[in-house]
Design a protein around this motif. Sequence first.
Motif, short mmCIF file in Angstrom:
data_model
loop_
_atom_site.label_atom_id
_atom_site.label_comp_id
_atom_site.label_asym_id
_atom_site.label_seq_id
_atom_site.Cartn_x
_atom_site.Cartn_y
_atom_site.Cartn_z
N GLN A 52 -39.99 10.74 35.90
CA GLN A 52 -40.02 10.23 34.65
C GLN A 52 -41.41 9.56 34.27
O GLN A 52 -41.43 9.06 33.00
N ASP A 73 -41.03 15.21 30.30
CA ASP A 73 -40.89 14.72 29.13
C ASP A 73 -42.04 15.59 28.55
O ASP A 73 -43.07 15.32 28.82
N PHE A 75 -44.20 17.68 25.40
CA PHE A 75 -44.35 17.68 23.81
C PHE A 75 -45.35 18.69 23.55
O PHE A 75 -46.69 18.82 23.88
N PHE A 85 -52.27 12.95 20.10
CA PHE A 85 -51.07 12.37 20.52
C PHE A 85 -50.81 11.80 21.70
O PHE A 85 -50.13 10.95 21.87
N GLY A 88 -51.90 8.40 21.89
CA GLY A 88 -50.85 7.40 21.44
C GLY A 88 -49.71 7.11 22.46
O GLY A 88 -49.34 6.06 22.90
N LEU A 89 -49.31 8.31 23.09
CA LEU A 89 -48.21 8.47 23.98
C LEU A 89 -48.87 7.44 25.22
O LEU A 89 -47.73 6.60 25.78
N ALA A 92 -49.09 3.67 24.28
CA ALA A 92 -47.59 3.09 24.22
C ALA A 92 -46.97 2.88 25.64
O ALA A 92 -46.15 1.84 25.82
N ARG A 93 -47.30 3.61 26.69
CA ARG A 93 -46.82 3.51 27.85
C ARG A 93 -47.57 3.97 29.00
O ARG A 93 -47.58 4.82 29.61
N ALA B 73 -47.27 7.64 20.19
CA ALA B 73 -46.91 5.98 20.59
C ALA B 73 -45.66 5.85 20.27
O ALA B 73 -44.77 5.18 20.93
N TRP B 75 -43.14 8.11 20.56
CA TRP B 75 -42.40 8.66 21.62
C TRP B 75 -42.46 7.93 23.02
O TRP B 75 -41.77 8.02 23.99
N GLY B 76 -43.68 7.22 23.07
CA GLY B 76 -43.71 6.30 24.11
C GLY B 76 -42.98 4.84 24.19
O GLY B 76 -43.14 4.34 24.94
N GLY B 77 -42.15 5.12 22.97
CA GLY B 77 -41.39 3.84 22.92
C GLY B 77 -41.61 2.52 22.06
O GLY B 77 -41.00 1.69 21.84
N ASN B 224 -36.75 7.97 25.05
CA ASN B 224 -38.42 7.85 24.75
C ASN B 224 -39.00 8.59 26.18
O ASN B 224 -38.38 8.41 27.25
N PHE B 225 -40.24 8.73 26.18
CA PHE B 225 -40.99 9.00 27.50
C PHE B 225 -40.84 8.00 28.36
O PHE B 225 -41.08 6.76 28.31
#
Lengths: 298, 386
Positions: A52, A73, A75, A85, A88-89, A92-93, B73, B75-77, B224-225
Amino acid sequence: MTTAPAAALARHPHDDLLRTERIPHIWCSGCGIGIVFGSLMAAITKSGLPRQDVAVVSGIGCTGRMAGYIRLDSFHTTHGRAIPFATGLQLARPQGKVIVASGDGDLLAIGGNHFIHAARRNMDLTIICVNNFNYGMTGGQLAPSTPYGAKTTTTPQGNPDEPFNFCALAAACGASYVARWTALHIRRLTNTILEAIHHRGFSFVEVVAPCPTAFGRRNKIRGALDLLRFYYDRSVVKNHIAPGEATIDFDHHLVVGKFVELDRPTFLDHYQMVNRGQVEAWPATGVDASAAGQRKAG
Amino acid sequence: MAGKAVLTGTHFMNGDEACCEGALAAGCRFFGGYPITPATEVAERMSKRLPQVGGVFIQMEDEIASMAAILGASWGGRKSMTSTSGPGFSLMMENIGLGLCTETPCVICNVQRAGPSTGLPTLVGQGDMMQARWGSHGPYEIIALCPASPQEMFDFTIRAFNLSEQFRLPVLIMADEVVGHMNERVVIPPADQIEVIDRAKPSVSPAEYLPYRPGPDGVAPMANFGDGYFMHVTGLTHDQRGYPTMTPAAQVEMTERIVGKIRNNLDRILDYETLLLDDAQVAVVAYGISARSARGAVLAAREAGLKAGLVKLNVAWPFPEQFIRELSHQVKCMIMPEINLGQMVLELERLAQGRCAVRLVAHPGGTIISPRRIVEAIGQALKERP
Ligand code: SF4
């Protein structure tokens, strides 16, 4: 004659990472993308990362379909925009590992601007670029990698453009891990992808791969194996040479190997340092105000 | 450096800054953007404020990348946004479509300036209203809010985030240069008095989860991811599993969902205010900064004994079709003042269907519309024979 049970036959070592309900895939027989996809799955498995925590992002094109077949996951974004993209992903995490898998046209023609800036920032992303020297999905048009003189549907008389050297470009922009293999260097490719996944920062792996359907056919190398061999036979391994010398020259040497491996802070490392006030203001040596004042007075 | 996400109190700030504070109050923790006049102040304040509240600000290489980054971002929550103006808005169109197709919550603030092209970078326009509705290719519905003051920049930005999370789509704040740059009083309530809505998360196991199976309100819960649902997200036409499905039937199902979740929830989305409309013979229908010109005009007309009323559109898209249709039975004329050469007025014409007159008070950009011109148009409309 005894037959193995159907269930056992149907298993593939990477089945747990495959969206098996989506198989058969769209790739042509003899395409190099499947080999790279296999290496990527093997590397993800070997990495030991929790499933995950790994995401795969791709753009548009034959290679861009990788995201659709992997059970993570995943995209499938717009043409050329996988890297922003993924940026950002990842931001964010940041605890997750984000892998971008896409083709040469997607990443370095329409997406070229994003590529150079993500490399400059040392964004913590792993980029797997399948370079098959043309746009396969749309039937074989000119790519930024197409060799000078090669025929594509939009260069029917031969390509008048000079191609990019992606590895040299990535290194010049600041990528902290840069490597290239052909699709026939399977074991080394898998190990390299594994290293790239564990690398913190912008890691770039270029894989020279055959597209027999759209590229080989127009350039008189029709057989998939012939095309694989054509690339492999010309390859020479030169680890840690200056990336500018890591050329793709079909008359002499197609240089493969690991060219760059640097430990340098990522975008997020720098961002956190700046926000904690740990970065000295620019310029480090201030202007001598009194000297400037004297000049003015004089 | 820690800071407060909600700056409770009374402030004097411009619209761009109020937009930023509204975003933070709504829970925005990621901004990817590119500087452009007259929206730059949103990015500047975000670059200072986000690290104070544990968020991330990144200046991307262009607006295409900015739009892609905020989708990633989300999708990253993290709740994410960008801000821009005309030229950047044009560049964002393809990835706004990706956000609509993949049903990705995020917010885009367009502080409109006069166009076309580079136009008048520092001066007001309202020329992107039809682009907001139709600028990305293919069938879709969009939500666009039109603030007319810094206070509304704050309030509507919160609502934009809430709507984006509720209905899973990019929501547009269609502001303009005057609203973005004017300084006014902005009251920020205590955090516990601000309604903040978060996306619905899946309640089923990963094995049972269908990423695009709509819930009762037509909106699918969103993983989310990292949540362990292993979803696939694509801009190709896809089925409820999220898998590319290249059939006309899948296209029908997908587009009906992304359009239906807006069309079937209008009561939760539409927002307009009226003033002196009950006995009005002329209705001025306006949005954004032009709604303030319109308000002044309606009050002046009433003083002169003219029966005028105001409809202020807080949400321009979806358009309040039923209300305008009903209004066209009541009034003699509807007047739309807008800083373009006629965009939203087309909606009035479409809905009036000749039942009442429709008049445009237009300016192509660079200045607001003077209330005097609207008063004149009201007077003129009342003189015309039915
Ligand atoms: S067109 Fe070329 S790149 Fe695409 S699947 Fe076929 S062989 Fe592979």
